[in-house]
Design an enzyme around this catalytic site. Structure first.
Site, PDB file in Angstrom:
ATOM      1  N   SER A 124       0.842  -1.208   0.000  1.00 45.33           N
ATOM      2  CA  SER A 124       0.000   0.000   0.000  1.00 45.33           C
ATOM      3  C   SER A 124       0.869   1.246   0.000  1.00 45.33           C
ATOM      4  O   SER A 124       1.989   1.240   0.540  1.00 45.33           O
ATOM      5  CB  SER A 124      -0.854  -0.017   1.268  1.00 45.33           C
ATOM      6  OG  SER A 124      -1.465   1.230   1.476  1.00 45.33           O
ATOM      7  N   TYR A 148      -1.743  -1.121  10.981  1.00 49.41           N
ATOM      8  CA  TYR A 148      -2.003  -1.674   9.639  1.00 49.41           C
ATOM      9  C   TYR A 148      -0.802  -1.403   8.727  1.00 49.41           C
ATOM     10  O   TYR A 148      -0.278  -2.301   8.071  1.00 49.41           O
ATOM     11  CB  TYR A 148      -3.273  -1.048   9.053  1.00 49.41           C
ATOM     12  CG  TYR A 148      -3.412  -1.270   7.557  1.00 49.41           C
ATOM     13  CD1 TYR A 148      -3.669  -2.534   7.039  1.00 49.41           C
ATOM     14  CD2 TYR A 148      -3.244  -0.215   6.646  1.00 49.41           C
ATOM     15  CE1 TYR A 148      -3.770  -2.740   5.663  1.00 49.41           C
ATOM     16  CE2 TYR A 148      -3.348  -0.412   5.281  1.00 49.41           C
ATOM     17  CZ  TYR A 148      -3.608  -1.681   4.791  1.00 49.41           C
ATOM     18  OH  TYR A 148      -3.692  -1.876   3.437  1.00 49.41           O
ATOM     19  N   LYS A 152       2.181  -3.928   6.740  1.00 52.28           N
ATOM     20  CA  LYS A 152       2.602  -3.898   5.322  1.00 52.28           C
ATOM     21  C   LYS A 152       4.119  -3.725   5.230  1.00 52.28           C
ATOM     22  O   LYS A 152       4.784  -4.396   4.441  1.00 52.28           O
ATOM     23  CB  LYS A 152       1.898  -2.752   4.578  1.00 52.28           C
ATOM     24  CG  LYS A 152       0.409  -2.958   4.408  1.00 52.28           C
ATOM     25  CD  LYS A 152       0.094  -4.122   3.490  1.00 52.28           C
ATOM     26  CE  LYS A 152      -1.376  -4.434   3.421  1.00 52.28           C
ATOM     27  NZ  LYS A 152      -1.690  -5.736   2.855  1.00 52.28           N
TER      28      LYS A 152
HETATM   29  P1  NAD Z   1     -10.910  -6.940   1.242  1.00 47.18           P
HETATM   30  O1  NAD Z   1     -11.112  -6.933   2.709  1.00 47.18           O
HETATM   31  O2  NAD Z   1     -12.064  -6.641   0.362  1.00 47.18           O
HETATM   32  O3  NAD Z   1     -10.303  -8.348   0.779  1.00 47.18           O
HETATM   33  C1  NAD Z   1      -9.459  -9.107   1.603  1.00 47.18           C
HETATM   34  C2  NAD Z   1      -9.953 -10.539   1.546  1.00 47.18           C
HETATM   35  O4  NAD Z   1      -9.091 -11.354   2.354  1.00 47.18           O
HETATM   36  C3  NAD Z   1     -11.368 -10.705   2.078  1.00 47.18           C
HETATM   37  O5  NAD Z   1     -12.119 -11.486   1.179  1.00 47.18           O
HETATM   38  C4  NAD Z   1     -11.166 -11.431   3.413  1.00 47.18           C
HETATM   39  O6  NAD Z   1     -12.274 -12.267   3.711  1.00 47.18           O
HETATM   40  C5  NAD Z   1      -9.890 -12.209   3.147  1.00 47.18           C
HETATM   41  N1  NAD Z   1      -9.081 -12.537   4.305  1.00 47.18           N
HETATM   42  C6  NAD Z   1      -8.634 -11.709   5.274  1.00 47.18           C
HETATM   43  N2  NAD Z   1      -7.885 -12.379   6.157  1.00 47.18           N
HETATM   44  C7  NAD Z   1      -7.845 -13.677   5.730  1.00 47.18           C
HETATM   45  C8  NAD Z   1      -7.217 -14.850   6.199  1.00 47.18           C
HETATM   46  N3  NAD Z   1      -6.490 -14.843   7.321  1.00 47.18           N
HETATM   47  N4  NAD Z   1      -7.372 -15.987   5.504  1.00 47.18           N
HETATM   48  C9  NAD Z   1      -8.114 -16.015   4.375  1.00 47.18           C
HETATM   49  N5  NAD Z   1      -8.750 -14.939   3.878  1.00 47.18           N
HETATM   50  C10 NAD Z   1      -8.599 -13.773   4.553  1.00 47.18           C
HETATM   51  O7  NAD Z   1      -9.701  -5.945   0.942  1.00 47.18           O
HETATM   52  P2  NAD Z   1      -9.178  -5.395  -0.450  1.00 47.18           P
HETATM   53  O8  NAD Z   1      -9.532  -3.979  -0.534  1.00 47.18           O
HETATM   54  O9  NAD Z   1      -9.548  -6.324  -1.527  1.00 47.18           O
HETATM   55  O10 NAD Z   1      -7.616  -5.479  -0.174  1.00 47.18           O
HETATM   56  C11 NAD Z   1      -6.833  -6.575  -0.569  1.00 47.18           C
HETATM   57  C12 NAD Z   1      -5.413  -6.352  -0.100  1.00 47.18           C
HETATM   58  O11 NAD Z   1      -4.927  -5.121  -0.640  1.00 47.18           O
HETATM   59  C13 NAD Z   1      -5.281  -6.234   1.412  1.00 47.18           C
HETATM   60  O12 NAD Z   1      -4.074  -6.867   1.796  1.00 47.18           O
HETATM   61  C14 NAD Z   1      -5.174  -4.734   1.639  1.00 47.18           C
HETATM   62  O13 NAD Z   1      -4.451  -4.429   2.795  1.00 47.18           O
HETATM   63  C15 NAD Z   1      -4.441  -4.290   0.398  1.00 47.18           C
HETATM   64  N6  NAD Z   1      -4.701  -2.877   0.052  1.00 47.18           N
HETATM   65  C16 NAD Z   1      -5.984  -2.462  -0.141  1.00 47.18           C
HETATM   66  C17 NAD Z   1      -6.221  -1.124  -0.454  1.00 47.18           C
HETATM   67  C18 NAD Z   1      -7.623  -0.620  -0.668  1.00 47.18           C
HETATM   68  O14 NAD Z   1      -7.818   0.574  -0.698  1.00 47.18           O
HETATM   69  N7  NAD Z   1      -8.633  -1.453  -0.848  1.00 47.18           N
HETATM   70  C19 NAD Z   1      -5.160  -0.218  -0.571  1.00 47.18           C
HETATM   71  C20 NAD Z   1      -3.872  -0.694  -0.383  1.00 47.18           C
HETATM   72  C21 NAD Z   1      -3.653  -2.024  -0.069  1.00 47.18           C
HETATM   73  C1  UD1 Z   2      -7.188   5.204   3.373  1.00 45.03           C
HETATM   74  C2  UD1 Z   2      -6.264   4.519   4.344  1.00 45.03           C
HETATM   75  C3  UD1 Z   2      -5.094   3.916   3.577  1.00 45.03           C
HETATM   76  C4  UD1 Z   2      -5.584   3.012   2.454  1.00 45.03           C
HETATM   77  C5  UD1 Z   2      -6.492   3.866   1.549  1.00 45.03           C
HETATM   78  C6  UD1 Z   2      -7.045   3.127   0.362  1.00 45.03           C
HETATM   79  C7  UD1 Z   2      -6.538   5.840   6.371  1.00 45.03           C
HETATM   80  C8  UD1 Z   2      -5.872   6.816   7.313  1.00 45.03           C
HETATM   81  N1  UD1 Z   2      -5.792   5.485   5.324  1.00 45.03           N
HETATM   82  O1  UD1 Z   2      -6.483   6.241   2.764  1.00 45.03           O
HETATM   83  O2  UD1 Z   2      -4.285   3.161   4.448  1.00 45.03           O
HETATM   84  O3  UD1 Z   2      -4.491   2.514   1.717  1.00 45.03           O
HETATM   85  O4  UD1 Z   2      -7.595   4.317   2.354  1.00 45.03           O
HETATM   86  O5  UD1 Z   2      -8.174   2.391   0.691  1.00 45.03           O
HETATM   87  O6  UD1 Z   2      -7.632   5.397   6.596  1.00 45.03           O
HETATM   88  N2  UD1 Z   2     -12.605  11.780   3.047  1.00 45.03           N
HETATM   89  C9  UD1 Z   2     -13.597  12.685   3.379  1.00 45.03           C
HETATM   90  N3  UD1 Z   2     -14.749  12.194   3.900  1.00 45.03           N
HETATM   91  C10 UD1 Z   2     -14.985  10.870   4.095  1.00 45.03           C
HETATM   92  C11 UD1 Z   2     -13.965   9.953   3.742  1.00 45.03           C
HETATM   93  C12 UD1 Z   2     -12.788  10.445   3.234  1.00 45.03           C
HETATM   94  O7  UD1 Z   2     -13.416  13.876   3.226  1.00 45.03           O
HETATM   95  O8  UD1 Z   2     -16.070  10.499   4.595  1.00 45.03           O
HETATM   96  C13 UD1 Z   2     -11.351  12.290   2.443  1.00 45.03           C
HETATM   97  C14 UD1 Z   2     -10.109  11.981   3.244  1.00 45.03           C
HETATM   98  O9  UD1 Z   2      -9.845  12.973   4.193  1.00 45.03           O
HETATM   99  C15 UD1 Z   2      -9.049  11.913   2.122  1.00 45.03           C
HETATM  100  C16 UD1 Z   2      -9.832  11.376   0.924  1.00 45.03           C
HETATM  101  O10 UD1 Z   2     -11.203  11.643   1.206  1.00 45.03           O
HETATM  102  O11 UD1 Z   2      -8.593  13.205   1.812  1.00 45.03           O
HETATM  103  C17 UD1 Z   2      -9.646   9.900   0.698  1.00 45.03           C
HETATM  104  O12 UD1 Z   2      -9.945   9.208   1.911  1.00 45.03           O
HETATM  105  P1  UD1 Z   2     -10.017   7.611   1.976  1.00 45.03           P
HETATM  106  O13 UD1 Z   2     -10.873   7.096   0.893  1.00 45.03           O
HETATM  107  O14 UD1 Z   2     -10.386   7.245   3.386  1.00 45.03           O
HETATM  108  O15 UD1 Z   2      -8.546   7.143   1.642  1.00 45.03           O
HETATM  109  P2  UD1 Z   2      -7.145   7.563   2.345  1.00 45.03           P
HETATM  110  O16 UD1 Z   2      -7.349   8.359   3.548  1.00 45.03           O
HETATM  111  O17 UD1 Z   2      -6.277   8.124   1.279  1.00 45.03           O
END
Ligand code: NAD
Ligand code: UD1
Length: 331
Positions: A124, A148, A152
């Protein structure tokens, strides 16, 4: 190739499964459904017209992971499984270390035993902490502002140590910026439980009248309009980035980290206005205090993805909002 997706039923995993199946790969999912629905698996099959194998299990269960790798002759693993809520990780850090770190150790042990050495890891942009400069390249110093984020960082370091200890490992850490939107079918998308923390799912609920108003966290950041700026990336671009990463890592032993973003930032107000254009009505919002821990701006330098993976994000903010709204309406 036969590809194992841990956490493949989740938001990013399910869209990546679609992209992989459509590219002709075979997909095996291991998911314990702690943050996803079982029905997602059928929806992936419905979209692609292809079958996949889904094993309901915890990635911490090493024998089950080993069996899945061996029985399905897995060539490569994409490791999505993990907990991802920043606030929750501050409240309950142990759950995050237990799940994210122990899960990765378990997976690596199973991979070593099964002699599977190709790994794509979901990292991330959070590993960059509060950016020292923009756009953020992969050489930017890493740090973490939450448990969190620390999981990572620790996992990235652990993977680097693995690659140093054994030159046959091929590992790529993908540092995602802000994935948003949904598959065009409207069948799969981001479905947070309860009130969303992230911006676009919250906007989608306000647009559909489920929530009354968006709170914009901070209007006095040092940005063009005073609201926070992020590098939003369409989920299908991100999914396709995994295909490109697999192709690259297969031919490149060692460890590498690559940003997946678009390279440009959008403010909260820009996102609201883009969403308003899609739904053709006003999104009620109020500017409130900054959210603790938030940063002003964050966007990626994407040269490594372009040059090494031969991948660039193609879809713009309006497509992200359209697909998010399409998914919201389909629900
Ligand atoms: P998500 O929660 O939708 O998907 C994660 C999946 O992993 C879920 O289906 C959950 O049931 C499964 N899971 C969690 N722990 C498990 C375990 N111990 N064994 C088996 N299954 C398990 O999240 P996502 O948004 O799809 O994110 C996927 C990955 O990407 C995560 O590692 C997250 O940290 C990373 N990531 C996500 C974002 C984002 O904004 N969505 C940003 C940066 C990094
Ligand atoms: C969050 C996570 C980050 C993760 C990323 C992608 C935190 C501190 N960080 O980042 O670890 O990788 O999501 O999923 O949670 N905002 C509003 N109102 C809202 C929600 C958000 O104004 O109700 C604003 C926030 O202040 C920010 C932007 O929207 O400026 C994006 O927010 P968000 O979607 O939560 O993502 P990040 O904070 O970038």
């Amino acid at each position: 190739m036969n590809i194992l997706l841990t956490g493949g039923a989740g938001y990013i995993g399910s869209h990546t499964a679609v992209a992989l199946l459509e590219a002709g790969h075979h997909v095996v999912i291991i998911d314990n459904f702690c943050n996803s629905q079982r029905s997602v698996v059928n929806k992936i099959e419905q979209i692609t017209g292809k079958k996949l194998i889904c094993i309901e299990a915890d990635v911490c269960n090493t024998p089950v992971v080993l069996k899945a790798l061996q029985e399905n002759q897995v060539d490569a693993v994409i490791h999505f499984a993990g907990l991802k809520a920043v606030g929750e990780s501050v409240q309950n850090p142990l759950a995050y270390y237990a799940n994210n770190i122990t899960g990765t150790i378990s997976l690596l042990e199973a991979m070593r035993t099964a002699d599977v050495n190709v790994l794509v890891f979901s990292s991330s942009a959070t590993v960059y902490g509060d950016p020292l400069y923009l756009p953020i390249d992969e050489k930017h110093p890493t740090s973490a502002t939450s448990p969190y984020g620390r999981t990572k960082l620790h996992i990235e370091e652990m993977l680097k140590d693995m690659a140093s200890s054994d030159p046959t490992w091929k590992i790529i850490c993908l540092r995602y910026f802000n994935p948003v939107g949904a598959h065009d079918s409207g069948l799969i998308g981001e479905e947070p439980q309860g009130i969303p923390n992230n911006l676009t799912p919250y906007v989608a609920r306000v647009a559909s009248g489920i929530l009354p108003q968006l709170q914009v966290f901070g209007g006095n950041y040092p940005t063009a309009d005073g609201t926070g700026v992020r590098d939003y990336i369409h989920i299908m671009d991100l999914a396709e980035g995994h295909l490109a990463a697999l192709n690259f890592v297969n031919q490149h032993p060692g460890w590498i980290a690559v940003n997946l973003g678009t390279g440009s930032g959008h403010s909260v107000l820009e996102v609201i206005h883009a969403y308003e254009a899609v739904v053709n009505s006003k999104i009620p919002f109020k500017i409130v205090d900054r959210r603790p821990g938030d940063i002003a701006s964050c966007y990626a330098k994407v040269d490594s993805a372009r040059e090494l993976l031969q991948w660039v994000a193609k879809r713009g903010l309006s497509e992200m909002c359209e697909s998010s709204w399409n998914f919201q309406r389909a629900k």
